[in-house]
Design a protein around this motif. Structure first.
Motif, PDB file in Angstrom:
ATOM      1  N   ARG A   1      -9.854  -6.851   3.491  1.00  0.00           N
ATOM      2  CA  ARG A   1     -11.215  -7.306   3.168  1.00  0.00           C
ATOM      3  C   ARG A   1     -12.226  -6.708   4.147  1.00  0.00           C
ATOM      4  NH1 ARG A   1     -10.676 -12.096   4.459  1.00  0.00           N
ATOM      5  NH2 ARG A   1     -12.008 -12.121   6.276  1.00  0.00           N
ATOM      6  N   ARG A   2     -11.902  -6.750   5.430  1.00  0.00           N
ATOM      7  CA  ARG A   2     -12.820  -6.213   6.450  1.00  0.00           C
ATOM      8  C   ARG A   2     -12.968  -4.697   6.329  1.00  0.00           C
ATOM      9  NH1 ARG A   2     -11.580  -9.543  11.998  1.00  0.00           N
ATOM     10  NH2 ARG A   2     -11.585 -11.616  11.072  1.00  0.00           N
ATOM     11  N   ALA A   3     -11.888  -4.008   5.980  1.00  0.00           N
ATOM     12  CA  ALA A   3     -11.966  -2.556   5.780  1.00  0.00           C
ATOM     13  C   ALA A   3     -12.894  -2.236   4.606  1.00  0.00           C
ATOM     14  CB  ALA A   3     -10.570  -1.968   5.553  1.00  0.00           C
ATOM     15  N   LEU A   4     -12.757  -2.985   3.523  1.00  0.00           N
ATOM     16  CA  LEU A   4     -13.661  -2.791   2.385  1.00  0.00           C
ATOM     17  C   LEU A   4     -15.110  -3.022   2.802  1.00  0.00           C
ATOM     18  CD1 LEU A   4     -11.677  -4.624  -0.434  1.00  0.00           C
ATOM     19  CD2 LEU A   4     -12.144  -2.160  -0.322  1.00  0.00           C
ATOM     20  N   GLU A   5     -15.353  -4.096   3.539  1.00  0.00           N
ATOM     21  CA  GLU A   5     -16.707  -4.412   4.002  1.00  0.00           C
ATOM     22  C   GLU A   5     -17.256  -3.321   4.920  1.00  0.00           C
ATOM     23  OE1 GLU A   5     -16.178  -8.278   5.775  1.00  0.00           O
ATOM     24  OE2 GLU A   5     -16.090  -9.291   3.823  1.00  0.00           O
TER      25      GLU A   5
ATOM     26  N   LYS B   1     -10.465   1.728  -1.868  1.00  0.00           N
ATOM     27  CA  LYS B   1      -9.126   1.257  -2.227  1.00  0.00           C
ATOM     28  C   LYS B   1      -8.097   2.364  -1.938  1.00  0.00           C
ATOM     29  CE  LYS B   1      -6.567  -0.919  -5.979  1.00  0.00           C
ATOM     30  NZ  LYS B   1      -6.659  -1.590  -7.285  1.00  0.00           N
ATOM     31  N   GLU B   2      -8.469   3.602  -2.210  1.00  0.00           N
ATOM     32  CA  GLU B   2      -7.567   4.731  -1.973  1.00  0.00           C
ATOM     33  C   GLU B   2      -7.273   4.885  -0.480  1.00  0.00           C
ATOM     34  OE1 GLU B   2     -10.360   4.873  -3.927  1.00  0.00           O
ATOM     35  OE2 GLU B   2      -9.300   4.887  -5.853  1.00  0.00           O
ATOM     36  N   GLN B   3      -8.289   4.700   0.368  1.00  0.00           N
ATOM     37  CA  GLN B   3      -8.063   4.801   1.818  1.00  0.00           C
ATOM     38  C   GLN B   3      -7.162   3.676   2.310  1.00  0.00           C
ATOM     39  OE1 GLN B   3     -12.248   4.929   2.849  1.00  0.00           O
ATOM     40  NE2 GLN B   3     -12.061   7.063   3.504  1.00  0.00           N
ATOM     41  N   ILE B   4      -7.343   2.493   1.770  1.00  0.00           N
ATOM     42  CA  ILE B   4      -6.488   1.368   2.150  1.00  0.00           C
ATOM     43  C   ILE B   4      -5.047   1.628   1.723  1.00  0.00           C
ATOM     44  CG2 ILE B   4      -6.016  -1.074   1.641  1.00  0.00           C
ATOM     45  CD1 ILE B   4      -9.136  -1.445   1.766  1.00  0.00           C
ATOM     46  N   HIS B   5      -4.858   2.079   0.499  1.00  0.00           N
ATOM     47  CA  HIS B   5      -3.500   2.395   0.039  1.00  0.00           C
ATOM     48  C   HIS B   5      -2.887   3.516   0.882  1.00  0.00           C
ATOM     49  CE1 HIS B   5      -3.751   0.530  -4.267  1.00  0.00           C
ATOM     50  NE2 HIS B   5      -3.561  -0.362  -3.327  1.00  0.00           N
TER      51      HIS B   5
ATOM     52  N   THR C   1      -3.579   4.331   3.968  1.00  0.00           N
ATOM     53  CA  THR C   1      -3.241   3.762   5.274  1.00  0.00           C
ATOM     54  C   THR C   1      -1.867   3.110   5.227  1.00  0.00           C
ATOM     55  OG1 THR C   1      -5.556   3.395   5.862  1.00  0.00           O
ATOM     56  CG2 THR C   1      -3.924   2.008   6.986  1.00  0.00           C
ATOM     57  N   LEU C   2      -1.611   2.379   4.167  1.00  0.00           N
ATOM     58  CA  LEU C   2      -0.341   1.649   4.063  1.00  0.00           C
ATOM     59  C   LEU C   2       0.833   2.563   3.732  1.00  0.00           C
ATOM     60  CD1 LEU C   2      -1.774  -1.518   2.340  1.00  0.00           C
ATOM     61  CD2 LEU C   2      -1.009  -1.299   4.725  1.00  0.00           C
ATOM     62  N   ILE C   3       0.653   3.495   2.794  1.00  0.00           N
ATOM     63  CA  ILE C   3       1.796   4.358   2.460  1.00  0.00           C
ATOM     64  C   ILE C   3       2.129   5.316   3.595  1.00  0.00           C
ATOM     65  CG2 ILE C   3       1.483   4.129  -0.037  1.00  0.00           C
ATOM     66  CD1 ILE C   3       0.403   7.025  -0.032  1.00  0.00           C
ATOM     67  N   ALA C   4       1.145   5.601   4.463  1.00  0.00           N
ATOM     68  CA  ALA C   4       1.402   6.456   5.625  1.00  0.00           C
ATOM     69  C   ALA C   4       2.404   5.820   6.591  1.00  0.00           C
ATOM     70  CB  ALA C   4       0.093   6.770   6.350  1.00  0.00           C
TER      71      ALA C   4
END
Length: 105
Positions: free
Chosen positions: A64-68, A73-77, A79-82
């Protein structure tokens, strides 16, 4: 008569230990301002750490804070798949699911 919404754990802690929560929040602010990283980058790093410790609540919070802070959404995904080779595929999939809880609202 309207039904009262139950307080979440953070809200209960805030009511019971206001000085403690103020100190925790001040630490978070100090950490975010301690160096040259942009807020979005800091939140993505903290999102990765939250996934690594398998904290669903922290993944929700940092997604949520990253979105804010302007993350997509692609950057968040990404970050996680990395993290796959570090924390493992099942943990990454769980973290993506938790991040999607926030992003799909």
């Amino acid at each position: 008569m309207a039904k009262k919404k139950a307080l979440n754990t953070y809200q209960r802690l805030e009511l019971q230990y206001p000085d403690y929560l103020t100190a925790v929040e001040a630490l978070g602010t100090a950490v975010r301002h301690a160096g040259p990283l942009e807020e979005k980058v800091v939140q993505l790093i903290q999102l990765g750490a939250a996934a690594a410790i398998r904290s669903e609540g922290a993944v929700h919070s940092h997604a949520r804070r990253a979105l804010e802070a302007g993350a997509t959404k692609e950057q968040i995904h990404h970050t996680l798949i990395a993290l796959t080779s570090t924390i493992g595929f099942p943990t990454v999939v769980a973290a993506i699911s938790w991040a999607d809880d926030v992003m799909d609202k």
